[in-house]
Scaffold this motif. Structure first.
Motif, short mmCIF file in Angstrom:
data_model
loop_
_atom_site.label_atom_id
_atom_site.label_comp_id
_atom_site.label_asym_id
_atom_site.label_seq_id
_atom_site.Cartn_x
_atom_site.Cartn_y
_atom_site.Cartn_z
N VAL A 88 -52.59 6.14 44.87
CA VAL A 88 -51.32 6.83 44.75
C VAL A 88 -50.22 5.89 45.22
CG1 VAL A 88 -51.52 7.90 47.03
CG2 VAL A 88 -50.02 8.93 45.35
N GLY A 89 -49.12 5.88 44.49
CA GLY A 89 -48.03 4.97 44.83
C GLY A 89 -46.67 5.59 44.59
N LEU A 90 -45.65 4.91 45.09
CA LEU A 90 -44.27 5.39 45.00
C LEU A 90 -43.53 4.57 43.95
CD1 LEU A 90 -42.37 7.45 46.46
CD2 LEU A 90 -41.61 5.54 47.88
N ARG A 91 -42.72 5.23 43.14
CA ARG A 91 -41.95 4.57 42.09
C ARG A 91 -40.47 4.90 42.27
NH1 ARG A 91 -45.16 3.06 37.53
NH2 ARG A 91 -47.35 3.65 37.85
N ARG A 92 -39.65 3.88 42.23
CA ARG A 92 -38.21 4.10 42.29
C ARG A 92 -37.66 3.97 40.87
NH1 ARG A 92 -33.60 1.40 40.83
NH2 ARG A 92 -34.11 -0.52 41.96
N GLY A 93 -37.16 5.10 40.35
CA GLY A 93 -36.62 5.08 39.01
C GLY A 93 -35.18 4.62 38.99
N GLN A 94 -34.59 4.78 37.84
CA GLN A 94 -33.22 4.30 37.67
C GLN A 94 -32.22 5.19 38.40
OE1 GLN A 94 -32.78 4.49 33.44
NE2 GLN A 94 -32.85 6.71 33.37
N ALA A 95 -31.05 4.64 38.65
CA ALA A 95 -29.97 5.43 39.25
C ALA A 95 -29.45 6.40 38.20
CB ALA A 95 -28.86 4.51 39.74
N LEU A 96 -29.21 7.62 38.62
CA LEU A 96 -28.71 8.65 37.72
C LEU A 96 -27.19 8.65 37.75
CD1 LEU A 96 -31.28 11.42 38.69
CD2 LEU A 96 -31.39 9.83 36.76
N THR A 97 -26.59 8.93 36.62
CA THR A 97 -25.15 8.73 36.52
C THR A 97 -24.34 10.02 36.36
OG1 THR A 97 -25.37 8.43 34.13
CG2 THR A 97 -25.44 6.45 35.53
N SER A 98 -25.00 11.16 36.29
CA SER A 98 -24.26 12.41 36.13
C SER A 98 -25.09 13.58 36.66
CB SER A 98 -23.91 12.65 34.66
OG SER A 98 -25.09 12.86 33.90
N ARG A 99 -24.45 14.72 36.81
CA ARG A 99 -25.15 15.90 37.28
C ARG A 99 -26.14 16.40 36.22
NH1 ARG A 99 -21.38 20.21 40.20
NH2 ARG A 99 -23.41 20.63 41.19
N SER A 100 -25.78 16.28 34.97
CA SER A 100 -26.71 16.70 33.91
C SER A 100 -27.91 15.79 33.85
CB SER A 100 -26.00 16.73 32.56
OG SER A 100 -25.48 15.45 32.24
N ALA A 101 -27.75 14.51 34.24
CA ALA A 101 -28.89 13.60 34.28
C ALA A 101 -29.90 14.04 35.35
CB ALA A 101 -28.42 12.17 34.56
N ILE A 102 -29.39 14.58 36.44
CA ILE A 102 -30.29 15.13 37.47
C ILE A 102 -31.05 16.32 36.90
CG2 ILE A 102 -30.39 16.24 39.73
CD1 ILE A 102 -27.95 14.63 40.55
N ASP A 103 -30.36 17.18 36.17
CA ASP A 103 -31.01 18.34 35.55
C ASP A 103 -32.14 17.90 34.62
OD1 ASP A 103 -29.15 19.90 36.86
OD2 ASP A 103 -27.82 20.04 35.13
N THR A 104 -31.85 16.89 33.81
CA THR A 104 -32.84 16.41 32.84
C THR A 104 -34.06 15.83 33.54
OG1 THR A 104 -31.09 15.92 31.24
CG2 THR A 104 -33.22 14.84 30.90
N ALA A 105 -33.81 15.02 34.56
CA ALA A 105 -34.91 14.41 35.29
C ALA A 105 -35.77 15.46 35.99
CB ALA A 105 -34.37 13.41 36.31
N ALA A 106 -35.14 16.53 36.48
CA ALA A 106 -35.88 17.58 37.18
C ALA A 106 -36.81 18.34 36.24
CB ALA A 106 -34.91 18.54 37.86
N LYS A 107 -36.43 18.42 34.95
CA LYS A 107 -37.24 19.17 33.99
C LYS A 107 -38.31 18.32 33.31
CE LYS A 107 -33.35 22.23 32.90
NZ LYS A 107 -32.36 22.61 31.85
#
Length: 771
Positions: A88-107
């Motif tokens: 098991v490992g940790l991954r750092r994804g890309q920086a999110l640029t908007s509030r809707s991008a957070i919504d998309t990533a969460a889903k």
């Protein structure tokens, strides 16, 4: 709410393109291999959903440069085969640029190497063979510097399990879970002011019923309130958590009134009738905790019972008296909070269900004295702004809409009893709040968070964790609700109140129907008619007035059956009380004569006396029987009293008589009572005969008395040899025993013939009897 175009201060465009190009180049060999050597059928079944990865804890939630990030959670093999050679490992994804991008990533549920990022090297944890259905915990410790975070912003953070499944010859990602990592290296110049509403609201617990004792012992529907205020209970946790947080308490005063009633003697409904309540100590302890907490916090009181403003606006307006309850509910709210907690609350804020508003709801809210309407941004739409504006919006006529942020307000809904869900909720809440600040860092804004009305214990704990991690305030600072209402409005923000047609259909279906408000009006009318006749009206008006307010509570949304049952219980109990003052059924009566007295009995089984009632008899044939004048009555509690009516008969025959109680306003009180009166008038000739006979009997009695008296004297003279003892018959003076009357001898002791004349003035009055 409109989105920001980007988060200022995030990674430079050139750096992002380089990383993306590198990821694409690295993926080409894998893609070619996949095309040339298709996976075996069993291998294709394995994928990122084979293992369930949960992130149960992440600390610190908002790390600093020198921190070490600790991520712990659980791995569960959902497949039918064992997982081998896994880690098991940790991954750092890309920086999110908007509030809707957070919504998309969460889903997002699948695994995408470009979006999820590379695994942090040398920070993995090996996992032994993971059998089907088996769960295993993990903990990763990763220095923040190893995450290679760029500029301030929100980063996607993922935990993945890689290994072999179904005998596969190569390693693949078999499970992944994502969360968000807010990254703010220093305090910002203009922090977002954040107002968090902390609700102390519950369902309806008190009934309208009280005992007949002097203390009016209240009766509770159930003992659920005791469980909520007991240590570890929902309301107890809300107070314990909220007292140390920069929040504004929003209280339904009905909760305080109900708990205050529990501090004394109370009863709880049960299958075998009400039983004595036993949680007085718990109630006193909770009220003490609330009193201590509000000393350092702003308190907003909703109208008593938390009435459903939308139901009143959309359905209640059809019933004339429905809106009239809102003003008294607001007044009672202020009195209740100030009396119990010793603080003066704000009562000029209205909070419609889920912050959904339209023009009619605003009109209803302001009619009750609230000039600040707490709305929500998914109801109060924006005009394509590229940022989240400040909450306050002037909407005309001196009224203000306080538009809460929809994302932040709904962040802690759902089942948060699982650590995984609670952790994700906290991180997303922090990420969204940071993204708001990054949209327009030079623009001072205020955000309001209006969460669900009755959060569970786990939801409250997650809410507290989210607010607590904002307190250090690298990008946010607390502000109470009064301060939010006074903030300078954003001139670019929408000030148009939504129309009635824009109100959500799903919420409209949950409203109380018009029939419910008609039933409430009928109950209020009965109470209004009952009040004037009581010697102690407060014993009835106070509990029933509160119960009627509870019938309009927002609590009943979506629970039409429960709402109807509560309304029925209130009306049934009130009707039962009014029937305790009633007329006792009278049997048929017979009147012998022109006049008589008819008694009618009023029974009062209430504890208190009744007054200002009028009892009236009505004859079905007034020309035959006059029932007399109405009488004002007063009957003490627990007593019955008869009231006599002087009646006059004018003709023979049966007459239907109706007895009815009336209030001082002339309204009928209770059911009428009917009985029959048979009138049998006695004629003058019969009365003359009877009177003459009576007179003859009286004269005969006098004659007998005089004869016996003379005979007694004669016997005394004969015994003594007195004079005249041997006189022949007919020679005396007629006073002796041998006297004659006509041609028939009269023996001593015989009555004299009746020579008196009878009375020629027969009586016309019959006897007066109570029947």
């Amino acid at each position: 709410m409109a989105e920001a175009a980007g988060f200022q201060g995030s990674e430079r465009p050139r750096g992002r393109w380089l990383r993306r190009a590198a990821a694409l180049i690295a993926g080409v060999p894998l893609l070619a291999a996949a095309l040339q050597f298709p996976a075996a059928p069993e291998a294709r079944a394995a994928g990122p959903h084979t293992v369930d990865v949960s992130i149960d804890a992440l600390t610190p939630t908002v790390p600093k440069k020198d921190d070490t990030l600790t991520v712990s959670g659980t791995l569960t093999n959902r497949s039918d085969s064992a997982i081998t050679d896994a880690h098991v490992g940790l991954r750092r994804g890309q920086a999110l640029t908007s509030r809707s991008a957070i919504d998309t990533a969460a889903k997002r549920t699948g695994f995408a190497p470009g979006a999820d990022g590379e695994e942090i090297q040398n920070r993995t944890q090996k996992i032994d063979k993971l059998a089907p259905g088996v769960s295993r915990t993990f903990t990763l410790h990763v220095p923040v510097k190893d995450l290679d975070l760029g500029g301030d912003g929100v980063y996607q953070l993922g935990v993945s399990l890689s290994g072999r499944a179904d005998g596969s010859s190569y390693e693949q990602v078999l499970g992944v879970q994502r969360t968000f990592l807010p990254w703010q290296t220093s305090d910002v110049a203009k922090k977002t002011q954040l107002t968090y509403l902390w609700p102390l609201i519950s369902s309806t617990h008190l009934t309208a019923e009280t005992d007949a004792d002097a203390e009016q012992t209240p009766v509770f529907r159930n003992d659920n309130l005791a469980a909520e205020i007991a240590p570890g209970g929902r309301l107890q946790q809300l107070v314990a958590l909220g007292k140390d947080l920069p929040v504004t308490f929003v209280i339904d005063p009905d909760v305080l009134a109900s708990v205050d009633a529990m501090t004394k003697t109370y009863k709880v409904e049960g299958p075998n009738g009400p039983t004595a309540g036993k949680n007085q100590a718990v109630a006193k302890q909770w009220l003490g905790q609330v009193e201590e907490a509000v000393k350092t916090h702003e308190v907003v009181a909703l109208p008593f019972g938390d009435p459903d403003l939308a139901s009143l606006a959309h359905r209640g307006k059809e019933v004339p008296s429905a809106l009239g309850h809102l003003g008294p509910a607001t007044t009672l709210a202020a009195t209740t909070v100030e009396t119990i907690l010793g603080v003066k609350p704000r009562t000029d804020f209205a909070w419609p269900a889920e912050g959904a508003v339209d023009s009619s709801i605003v009109d209803v809210a302001t009619s009750g004295g609230a000039h600040n309407i707490i709305a929500r941004s998914d109801s109060f739409q924006e005009n394509d702004l590229s940022y989240s504006p400040t909450a306050v919006r002037p909407i005309g006529s001196g009224n203000t809409a306080i538009v809460s942020d929809a994302r932040l307000s709904t962040a802690f809904e759902g089942d948060l009893s699982k650590a995984e869900n609670a952790t994700l909720a906290v991180q997303e809440f922090l990420a969204q709040s940071l993204m708001v600040n990054g949209q327009e860092p030079e623009r001072q804004r205020n955000l309001v968070v209006a969460p669900q009305r009755t959060p569970s214990v786990s939801q409250a704990q997650a809410m507290a964790a989210g607010v607590k991690n904002l307190v250090p305030g690298r990008w946010a600072e607390p502000l109470n609700l009064a301060g939010a209402a006074k903030a300078a409005p954003d001139p670019n923000a929408s000030r148009d109140v939504p129309s009635s047609s824009a109100y959500p259909a799903a919420l409209r279906k949950q409203e109380l129907p018009t029939a419910a408000f008609e039933e409430i009006q009928a109950t209020q009318t009965t109470l209004d008619d009952f009040e004037p006749v009581l010697s102690q009206p407060s014993r009835v008006v106070t509990p029933f007035g509160s119960a009627i307010m509870r019938e309009m509570s927002t609590e009943w949304r979506g629970d039409e059956t429960g709402a109807a049952a509560f309304r029925d219980s209130v009306r049934t109990y009130l009707d039962g009380l009014t029937k305790n003052v009633q007329l006792i059924q009278k049997s048929d009566a017979t009147l012998s004569g022109r006049s008589a007295t008819i008694p009618v009995t009023v029974q009062n089984n209430l504890v208190q006396g009744v007054k200002d009632l009028t009892l009236e008899l009505t004859s079905s044939q007034p020309n035959r029987l006059d029932t007399g004048e109405p009488q004002e009555i007063t009957v003490d509690g627990g007593h019955s009293q008869s009231f006599k009516f002087d009646t006059t008969a004018n003709a023979n025959g049966p007459v239907q008589v109706t007895a009815q109680l009336y209030t001082s306003e002339g309204k009928p009180y209770g059911r009428p009572m009917t009985f029959q009166v048979n009138v049998t008038e006695i004629t003058s000739t019969i009365m003359l005969v009877i009177a003459g006979g009576v007179l003859l009997l009286v004269l005969a009695g006098v004659r007998i008395y005089l004869q016996r008296k003379r005979a007694g004297r004669h016997d005394e003279e004969g015994t003594d040899g007195g004079e005249g003892a041997d006189e022949p018959d007919g020679t005396g003076d007629g006073s002796g025993d041998g006297g004659t009357n006509g041609d028939k001898p009269v023996q001593a002791g015989d009555p004299e013939p009746d020579t008196g004349s009878g009375s020629t003035d027969p009586s016309g009055s019959g006897e007066k009897v109570d029947r």
